[in-house]
Design a protein around this motif. Sequence first.
Motif, short mmCIF file in Angstrom:
data_model
loop_
_atom_site.label_atom_id
_atom_site.label_comp_id
_atom_site.label_asym_id
_atom_site.label_seq_id
_atom_site.Cartn_x
_atom_site.Cartn_y
_atom_site.Cartn_z
N SER A 124 15.39 2.76 0.17
CA SER A 124 16.49 2.68 0.92
C SER A 124 16.19 3.33 2.87
O SER A 124 15.09 3.20 2.78
N GLY A 125 17.03 1.99 3.51
CA GLY A 125 16.68 2.25 4.44
C GLY A 125 15.76 1.16 5.34
O GLY A 125 15.45 0.20 4.47
N GLY A 126 16.17 0.72 6.31
CA GLY A 126 15.42 -0.44 7.22
C GLY A 126 14.32 0.51 8.05
O GLY A 126 14.05 1.06 8.53
N VAL A 127 13.81 -0.99 8.70
CA VAL A 127 12.90 -0.61 9.71
C VAL A 127 14.04 0.58 10.82
O VAL A 127 13.34 1.56 11.70
N ALA A 128 15.68 0.34 11.25
CA ALA A 128 16.13 1.24 12.73
C ALA A 128 15.79 2.27 11.50
O ALA A 128 15.31 3.61 12.71
N ASP A 129 16.03 2.67 10.74
CA ASP A 129 16.65 4.35 9.50
C ASP A 129 15.03 4.95 10.43
O ASP A 129 15.02 6.50 10.20
N TRP A 130 13.71 3.53 9.44
CA TRP A 130 12.60 4.73 9.05
C TRP A 130 12.38 5.15 10.42
O TRP A 130 11.56 6.29 10.49
N LEU B 214 1.93 8.26 5.15
CA LEU B 214 4.09 7.78 4.28
C LEU B 214 3.45 6.74 3.88
O LEU B 214 2.55 5.75 3.43
N SER B 215 4.64 6.38 2.90
CA SER B 215 4.85 5.89 1.21
C SER B 215 6.08 5.51 2.23
O SER B 215 7.05 6.94 1.63
N TYR B 216 7.07 4.60 1.55
CA TYR B 216 8.24 3.66 2.21
C TYR B 216 8.89 4.48 1.05
O TYR B 216 8.55 4.64 -0.68
N PRO B 217 10.27 4.83 1.66
CA PRO B 217 11.26 5.45 0.54
C PRO B 217 11.71 4.22 0.06
O PRO B 217 11.89 3.02 0.30
N GLY C 137 0.94 -1.38 -0.17
CA GLY C 137 0.18 -0.05 0.32
C GLY C 137 1.16 1.37 -0.05
O GLY C 137 2.09 1.39 0.51
N ARG C 138 0.50 2.20 -0.88
CA ARG C 138 0.99 3.71 -0.55
C ARG C 138 0.48 3.98 0.59
O ARG C 138 -0.59 4.16 1.10
#
Length: 284
Positions: free
Chosen positions: A74-80, A69-72, A48-49
Amino acid sequence: MTNRLIADRDRFAAENPERRIDLNGRDWGYLDVGTGGPVLLLVPGTLGRCDIFWQQIEALKDRARVVALSYPVSGGVADWSDDIAALCEKLDLGKVTLLGSSLGGYLVQHFAATHPERVERLIAANTLHSVAEIATKPPYSSDLDNGPIEELRAGFGTGLKAWAEMHPDQSELVELLLMEVGGRIPEAELRNRLNALKRGPELPPVELPNERTATIEGADDPLIPPPMREAVRARLKPGVAYRFESGGHFPYVVRPALYTALLEEQLGLPLTGEGWGKGAVRAR
């Protein structure tokens, strides 16, 4: 035949185009709708966006500020988690009521544990408590970096079509999700969303008081089996556990009025429809 859900979502998306924001060097999509009342931050799952929550946003926009939000790529759970904290700062959100579904539910649990000063309430929906052993299960067992994207998308399609055969009343939902996984979620985003759980950290403890924590689960959720639902509740010890008796993994799409009602309860807003009643466990 017109798909009512897709037509309505597309109308909403045309009226509320996704915006972009740089958070710690990562390019996120987001919506920021409404200006008054409590702040609700919505985080979707893998399929989902930000506009996947269009029905709740429209229902609440005149009484709350709703950010989704819509995800980027790059990055992961801790970064996000750090990115969401940066978002709260940039948009001057203050303390937020935070709802995440599926992947988003895992992320908001991590955020609540690492940035509790930003959280008014935590709502963990149709989600998991741990990523242990997830890498051994499809689609996470695939080569998410280099495997053919057509195979990844086809895997989702097979599961969704099987769900549609079991629940023909949800065929419109399945068509909507097939559009998401078929390209509305770009390849790099889809791969990164899957990797976020495959390579994700185990969750730190959440220290929020029970009365500020809620869970949502579906009795017929094919992706979150009963032991996992129980583990989420055991971990968070929510003040209220909402259980949809039907709606699968996406009750916010197929049972929008009831989903909005639980958000009204959690945000302290007057109910506009049928509520969930009282008690620590509320099933509808």
